[in-house]
Design a protein around this motif. Structure first.
Motif, PDB file in Angstrom:
ATOM      1  N   THR A   1      13.120-124.802 123.660  1.00 23.76           N
ATOM      2  CA  THR A   1      11.839-124.028 123.284  1.00 23.76           C
ATOM      3  C   THR A   1      10.954-125.248 122.901  1.00 23.76           C
ATOM      4  OG1 THR A   1      12.535-123.731 121.217  1.00 23.76           O
ATOM      5  CG2 THR A   1      13.002-121.983 122.852  1.00 23.76           C
TER       6      THR A   1
ATOM      7  N   PHE B   1      10.271-116.404 121.447  1.00 20.75           N
ATOM      8  CA  PHE B   1      10.475-116.242 119.931  1.00 20.75           C
ATOM      9  C   PHE B   1      12.111-116.190 119.485  1.00 20.75           C
ATOM     10  CE2 PHE B   1       5.862-115.508 119.683  1.00 20.75           C
ATOM     11  CZ  PHE B   1       5.425-116.495 118.796  1.00 20.75           C
ATOM     12  N   VAL B   2      12.654-115.503 120.360  1.00 26.03           N
ATOM     13  CA  VAL B   2      14.166-115.291 120.198  1.00 26.03           C
ATOM     14  C   VAL B   2      14.860-116.540 120.368  1.00 26.03           C
ATOM     15  CG1 VAL B   2      16.286-114.019 120.820  1.00 26.03           C
ATOM     16  CG2 VAL B   2      14.332-112.723 120.805  1.00 26.03           C
TER      17      VAL B   2
ATOM     18  N   LYS C   1      23.037-118.120 124.179  1.00 26.10           N
ATOM     19  CA  LYS C   1      21.625-117.912 123.550  1.00 26.10           C
ATOM     20  C   LYS C   1      20.460-117.144 124.568  1.00 26.10           C
ATOM     21  CE  LYS C   1      22.502-121.109 119.579  1.00 26.10           C
ATOM     22  NZ  LYS C   1      22.006-122.433 119.126  1.00 26.10           N
TER      23      LYS C   1
ATOM     24  N   THR D   1       6.770-125.130 122.491  1.00 27.51           N
ATOM     25  CA  THR D   1       6.061-125.450 121.273  1.00 27.51           C
ATOM     26  C   THR D   1       5.173-126.335 121.141  1.00 27.51           C
ATOM     27  OG1 THR D   1       7.961-124.374 120.237  1.00 27.51           O
ATOM     28  CG2 THR D   1       6.421-125.572 118.742  1.00 27.51           C
TER      29      THR D   1
ATOM     30  N   LYS E   1      13.548-119.474 120.022  1.00 24.54           N
ATOM     31  CA  LYS E   1      13.228-120.275 119.054  1.00 24.54           C
ATOM     32  C   LYS E   1      13.864-120.166 117.766  1.00 24.54           C
ATOM     33  CE  LYS E   1       9.035-122.170 116.782  1.00 24.54           C
ATOM     34  NZ  LYS E   1       9.112-123.613 116.970  1.00 24.54           N
ATOM     35  N   SER E   2      13.964-118.748 117.504  1.00 19.10           N
ATOM     36  CA  SER E   2      14.713-118.484 116.212  1.00 19.10           C
ATOM     37  C   SER E   2      16.161-118.605 116.118  1.00 19.10           C
ATOM     38  CB  SER E   2      14.535-116.827 115.928  1.00 19.10           C
ATOM     39  OG  SER E   2      15.276-116.187 116.984  1.00 19.10           O
ATOM     40  N   LEU E   3      16.751-118.843 117.420  1.00 25.54           N
ATOM     41  CA  LEU E   3      18.028-119.379 117.863  1.00 25.54           C
ATOM     42  C   LEU E   3      18.175-120.796 117.827  1.00 25.54           C
ATOM     43  CD1 LEU E   3      19.210-116.601 120.306  1.00 25.54           C
ATOM     44  CD2 LEU E   3      19.901-116.684 118.048  1.00 25.54           C
ATOM     45  N   LYS E   4      17.306-121.497 117.423  1.00 25.09           N
ATOM     46  CA  LYS E   4      17.292-123.071 117.490  1.00 25.09           C
ATOM     47  C   LYS E   4      17.507-123.524 118.692  1.00 25.09           C
ATOM     48  CE  LYS E   4      17.874-123.159 112.444  1.00 25.09           C
ATOM     49  NZ  LYS E   4      18.520-123.592 111.393  1.00 25.09           N
TER      50      LYS E   4
ATOM     51  N   ALA F   1      18.595-113.587 124.242  1.00 20.91           N
ATOM     52  CA  ALA F   1      16.976-113.577 124.289  1.00 20.91           C
ATOM     53  C   ALA F   1      16.385-113.033 125.867  1.00 20.91           C
ATOM     54  CB  ALA F   1      16.540-115.029 124.311  1.00 20.91           C
TER      55      ALA F   1
END
Length: 548
Positions: A525, A515-516, A467, A529, A518-521, A471
């Protein structure tokens, strides 16, 4: 035999990591400022090559004796006694190790001082004549600093074992201030001027690495009494653990010495170019790799001493993934914007565009190994916390042989001096793979603890790698696009344009990476946050309507 009594105080690794990260970040900033001043004042020349090579003999002494004794042996043994309510034994070990090793290190310093010239021929085989004599002279100035590093290292080990991280963080900063003082002030009173930097390093070492930690240790009520009682079981354990490191000649710190030795065969200025690029690579190594390794080390030693191996594995897994997450974007930044980074930091005064062109590609080659080099200190501390020093040294020895073999193999490809940092990066990756495999074998041993925690969670580690790589690739596209759109500038505008390109597109790329991820969980991150949420709450706090 009774089981050790667990302490009720669990180590706060997050707090320790924050302290170490800030202090080492400041240290790296000062270190880069130090190199910027040197580059602007002295350029990239025969004298700067001699200055870099002058550290080889003292560094070799530190890696093989002082650094190994501290890292591989003293802290785990001291921590085990301290955290199992055997404080008197802990200080007995400190007293004997400090006394015996002071004698040994002092003897080595005297011998190295006497034979500085022939030793300089060994570490810089490509140099000769007046340059070799300058290397030997500056080495003699630097050698006594190793005594301060060694005693200070033991004192800092005591502070780490007591979960005190603020004072140890001051040492490297004061050391760098000392070198800056030598460059800006002492250099005007010695000939050649660059010798002033070695006197500044000596002053900074004694103040930052010895006097400051000594004052800090007084706060934990030391019980030091000079002793030569080498028969104490804790002392014998320290030297048993330390011996492989002293004999191994394979710590990754030696890589830099090997590169400088091979670099001495190239034209003047190549040693300086390799050193500056290596120092830039070491910035994230210090901020992310070493800070997290130093912060997690006391926790790992405490968990092992208390046989809480479930907590041991959880902490180590989390730290390895965090290091990987933090270092992948740095690799991309250093690869795509290498010229901008070098120009912004060093292209001043006598350091021109041609010098930047020599350093930047070396930085790109070093960048390939950043993640591996940052994982290495964490894995090394993991072995040492288990009081296992033989395995990492054997693996390091094997990898060092691979490193040297790669240098000879790559030199025939036309890469020239770039074969040296490329061989270093490839070797670092191989070393980390071998260390993870070896550590897993160690954790699988049924007699390690009654709970049998099992191996590292490699699945989650590889998920973070995959991941994070995705990113980082998207971040890299943003950086590449920015480099194409905004010109680099020339002459006096080069530094300003480098700042603009790094500031604008580097920041944009960092947001893309976050953000990538975070979107990939990616769980890594969450720390960012939480920090952003705290800043947002502070910024949106309602103002008081009460009269002033």
């Amino acid at each position: 035999m009774s089981e050790p009594t667990p302490s009720s105080n669990l180590p706060n690794v997050a707090r320790a990591s924050g302290i170490m990260m800030v202090s080492l970040l400041l240290s790296r900033v000062l270190g880069i400022l130090r190199d910027t001043v040197m580059a602007a004042q002295f350029g990239r020349s025969v004298e700067t090559d001699a200055y870099r090579l002058a550290f080889s003999i003292p560094d070799l002494l530190f890696f093989l004796i002082a650094g190994g004794a501290l890292s591989s042996a003293f802290i785990p043994v001291f921590s085990e006694y301290l955290h199992t309510d055997r404080r008197e034994d802990a200080w007995k070990v400190f007293s004997v190790v400090a006394t015996l090793m002071s004698i040994v290190v002092g003897g080595f310093i005297v011998i190295a001082w006497i034979f500085a010239l022939p030793l300089s021929q060994v570490v810089a085989p490509g140099k000769q004549g007046a340059e070799l004599e300058l290397i030997a002279m500056m080495s003699r100035i630097l050698l006594p600093a190793q005594f301060a590093f060694f005693i200070g290292g033991l004192l800092i080990g005591v502070l780490y074992a007591h979960q005190k991280f603020a004072v140890p963080g001051l040492g490297p900063n004061i050391y760098n201030v000392g070198i800056l003082f030598g460059a800006l002030v002492i250099s005007h009173f010695v000939v050649p001027g660059i010798v002033g930097m070695t006197w500044g390093a000596l002053i900074g070492a004694f103040v930052g690495s010895f006097l400051i930690p000594l004052l800090g240790v007084r706060l934990v009520h030391p019980q030091f009494r000079p002793s030569l009682d080498w028969r104490h079981p804790g002392v014998q354990k320290v030297f048993k653990l330390m011996l492989p490191v002293m004999l191994g000649l394979s710590l990754p710190g030696v890589y830099g010495l090997i590169m400088q030795g091979f670099g001495s065969f190239y034209t003047s200025g190549i040693n300086t170019a390799l050193d500056l690029a290596n120092k830039l690579m070491q910035a994230p190594l210090g901020v992310f790799g070493q800070s997290l390794a130093l912060a997690v080390f006391p926790a790992l030693t405490q968990f092992y001493a208390q046989r809480r191996m479930d907590r041991y594995r959880e902490q180590l897994d989390r730290t390895l993934r965090t290091v990987l997450f933090l270092t992948l974007p740095v690799t991309v930044l250093f690869w795509i914007m290498a010229s901008d980074v070098v120009a912004l930091l060093f292209q001043y005064g006598k350091f021109g565009a041609a010098d930047t062109a020599a350093v930047a590609p070396a930085l790109q080659m070093f960048a390939l190994g950043i993640a591996a080099w940052c994982l290495h200190p964490v894995l090394m501390r993991a072995f040492f916390s288990l009081q296992q020093s033989v395995a990492p040294v054997v693996l390091g020895t094997v990898t060092t042989a691979i490193f040297i073999g790669l240098i000879f193999a790559l030199r025939g490809t036309g890469l020239g001096y770039l074969s040296l940092p490329l061989a270093s990066s490839i070797s670092a990756i191989v070393l980390v793979v071998l260390m993870i495999s070896g550590l897993n074998r160690q954790l699988k041993k049924p007699d390690l603890s009654g709970d049998h925690p099992g191996p590292l969670d490699l699945r989650e580690f590889l998920m973070t790698l995959a991941k994070g790589a995705l990113a980082a690739a998207l971040m890299g596209f943003v950086l590449w696009l920015g480099v194409q759109l905004l010109p680099a500038g020339e002459g006096g505008s080069r530094n300003l344009m480098a700042l603009a390109r790094i500031g604008l597109f580097g920041l944009a790329g960092a947001w893309v990476y976050y953000f990538v991820g975070k979107s990939l969980k990616m769980p890594e991150t969450e720390t960012i946050t939480r920090a952003l949420n705290r800043l947002n709450r502070k910024g949106s706090a309602p103002k008081s309507d009460s009269p002033q």
